[in-house]
Design an enzyme around this catalytic site. Structure first.
Site, mmCIF file in Angstrom:
data_model
loop_
_atom_site.group_PDB
_atom_site.id
_atom_site.type_symbol
_atom_site.label_atom_id
_atom_site.label_comp_id
_atom_site.label_asym_id
_atom_site.label_seq_id
_atom_site.Cartn_x
_atom_site.Cartn_y
_atom_site.Cartn_z
ATOM 1 N N HIS A 78 -2.157 -5.256 1.567
ATOM 2 C CA HIS A 78 -3.376 -6.051 1.338
ATOM 3 C C HIS A 78 -2.978 -7.485 1.032
ATOM 4 C CE1 HIS A 78 -7.111 -7.517 -0.449
ATOM 5 N NE2 HIS A 78 -6.337 -8.038 -1.391
ATOM 6 N N ASN A 111 -2.266 0.371 6.738
ATOM 7 C CA ASN A 111 -1.776 -0.884 7.340
ATOM 8 C C ASN A 111 -0.864 -1.693 6.410
ATOM 9 O OD1 ASN A 111 -3.695 -1.785 5.579
ATOM 10 N ND2 ASN A 111 -5.043 -2.682 7.121
ATOM 11 N N PHE A 118 -16.027 4.972 5.883
ATOM 12 C CA PHE A 118 -14.588 5.224 5.720
ATOM 13 C C PHE A 118 -14.100 4.974 4.296
ATOM 14 C CE2 PHE A 118 -14.888 0.781 7.331
ATOM 15 C CZ PHE A 118 -14.221 0.103 6.314
ATOM 16 N N LYS A 140 0.826 -1.213 0.000
ATOM 17 C CA LYS A 140 0.000 0.000 0.000
ATOM 18 C C LYS A 140 0.860 1.263 0.000
ATOM 19 C CE LYS A 140 -3.971 -2.187 2.318
ATOM 20 N NZ LYS A 140 -5.080 -1.965 3.286
HETATM 21 P P1 IDP Z 1 -8.086 -6.714 5.485
HETATM 22 O O1 IDP Z 1 -7.222 -5.791 4.664
HETATM 23 O O2 IDP Z 1 -7.427 -7.078 6.787
HETATM 24 O O3 IDP Z 1 -8.557 -7.924 4.704
HETATM 25 P P2 IDP Z 1 -10.800 -5.637 5.165
HETATM 26 O O4 IDP Z 1 -11.866 -5.761 6.187
HETATM 27 O O5 IDP Z 1 -10.922 -6.459 3.922
HETATM 28 O O6 IDP Z 1 -9.393 -5.904 5.913
HETATM 29 O O7 IDP Z 1 -10.711 -4.097 4.771
HETATM 30 C C1 IDP Z 1 -9.951 -3.701 3.677
HETATM 31 C C2 IDP Z 1 -9.149 -2.467 4.044
HETATM 32 O O8 IDP Z 1 -10.034 -1.402 4.360
HETATM 33 C C3 IDP Z 1 -8.259 -2.615 5.266
HETATM 34 O O9 IDP Z 1 -7.019 -3.241 5.006
HETATM 35 C C4 IDP Z 1 -8.084 -1.172 5.691
HETATM 36 O O10 IDP Z 1 -7.113 -0.500 4.879
HETATM 37 C C5 IDP Z 1 -9.472 -0.599 5.388
HETATM 38 N N1 IDP Z 1 -10.356 -0.667 6.564
HETATM 39 C C6 IDP Z 1 -10.976 -1.772 7.062
HETATM 40 N N2 IDP Z 1 -11.729 -1.473 8.141
HETATM 41 C C7 IDP Z 1 -11.571 -0.138 8.334
HETATM 42 C C8 IDP Z 1 -12.110 0.791 9.312
HETATM 43 O O11 IDP Z 1 -12.887 0.437 10.216
HETATM 44 N N3 IDP Z 1 -11.731 2.090 9.171
HETATM 45 C C9 IDP Z 1 -10.883 2.534 8.189
HETATM 46 N N4 IDP Z 1 -10.357 1.696 7.256
HETATM 47 C C10 IDP Z 1 -10.698 0.377 7.332
HETATM 48 MG MG MG Z 2 -9.778 -7.948 3.022
#
Ligand code: IDP
Ligand code: MG
Length: 138
Positions: free
Chosen positions: A115, A112, A57, A9
């Site tokens: 992905h 974070n 978000f 990312k």
């Molecule tokens: P993952 O990346 O751990 O699979 P997902 O639930 O698929 O998590 O969400 C995709 C991406 O969306 C996350 O990696 C993060 O960058 C963002 N994201 C997920 N939940 C939140 C939130 O509650 N607030 C802000 N960004 C979020």
């Molecule tokens: Mg995901």
């Protein structure tokens, strides 16, 4: 052999951590079988994040994800989908244990580092979304 799609990312690229993150995957025994630097546009991001596109978000997430070129990679190996998720740690970097990629390098729940596909079905769909068949050397 199983394959997964990862995206280094914008925060990973900005911090020049691409090598450090890929090193962890390679040291775990996984091979890089496709790689591409891309700046993700709104349409691709809406598709990639369809499961969260209606969340409040999402606009900020899409802006972050499109803010600079990212490295999109396909990794191959036995159990690579689950193992890469384990190496990443949970979504929220502030809750991710030290020793995981997000725990060591991530900022928060959104910013974070990396992905990774979460299932065989999403891996297959995501690899097709970002790569033509002839770009994957597997
Ligand atoms: P993952 O990346 O751990 O699979 P997902 O639930 O698929 O998590 O969400 C995709 C991406 O969306 C996350 O990696 C993060 O960058 C963002 N994201 C997920 N939940 C939140 C939130 O509650 N607030 C802000 N960004 C979020
Ligand atoms: Mg995901």
């Amino acid at each position: 052999m199983e394959k997964t799609l990862i995206i280094l990312k914008p925060d990973c690229m900005e911090k020049r951590l691409a090598g450090a993150v890929l090193d962890r995957f390679q040291k775990a025994g996984f091979d890089i079988v496709a790689a591409k630097l891309m700046q993700l546009n709104a349409e691709l991001l809406r598709e990639h994040y369809a499961h969260i596109a209606d969340k409040p978000f999402f606009p900020a997430l899409a802006e972050f994800m499109g803010s600079r070129p990212v490295l999109v990679v396909v990794l191959r190996g036995e159990g690579v989908i689950a193992k890469v998720r384990e190496l990443l740690g949970p979504t929220d970097s502030t809750k991710a244990p030290k020793g995981t990629i997000r725990g060591d390098y991530g900022t928060d729940v959104s910013v974070n580092i990396c992905h990774a596909s979460d299932s065989p079905e999403s891996a297959a769909a995501e690899i097709q979304r970002f790569f033509r068949a002839e770009e994957v050397f597997a």
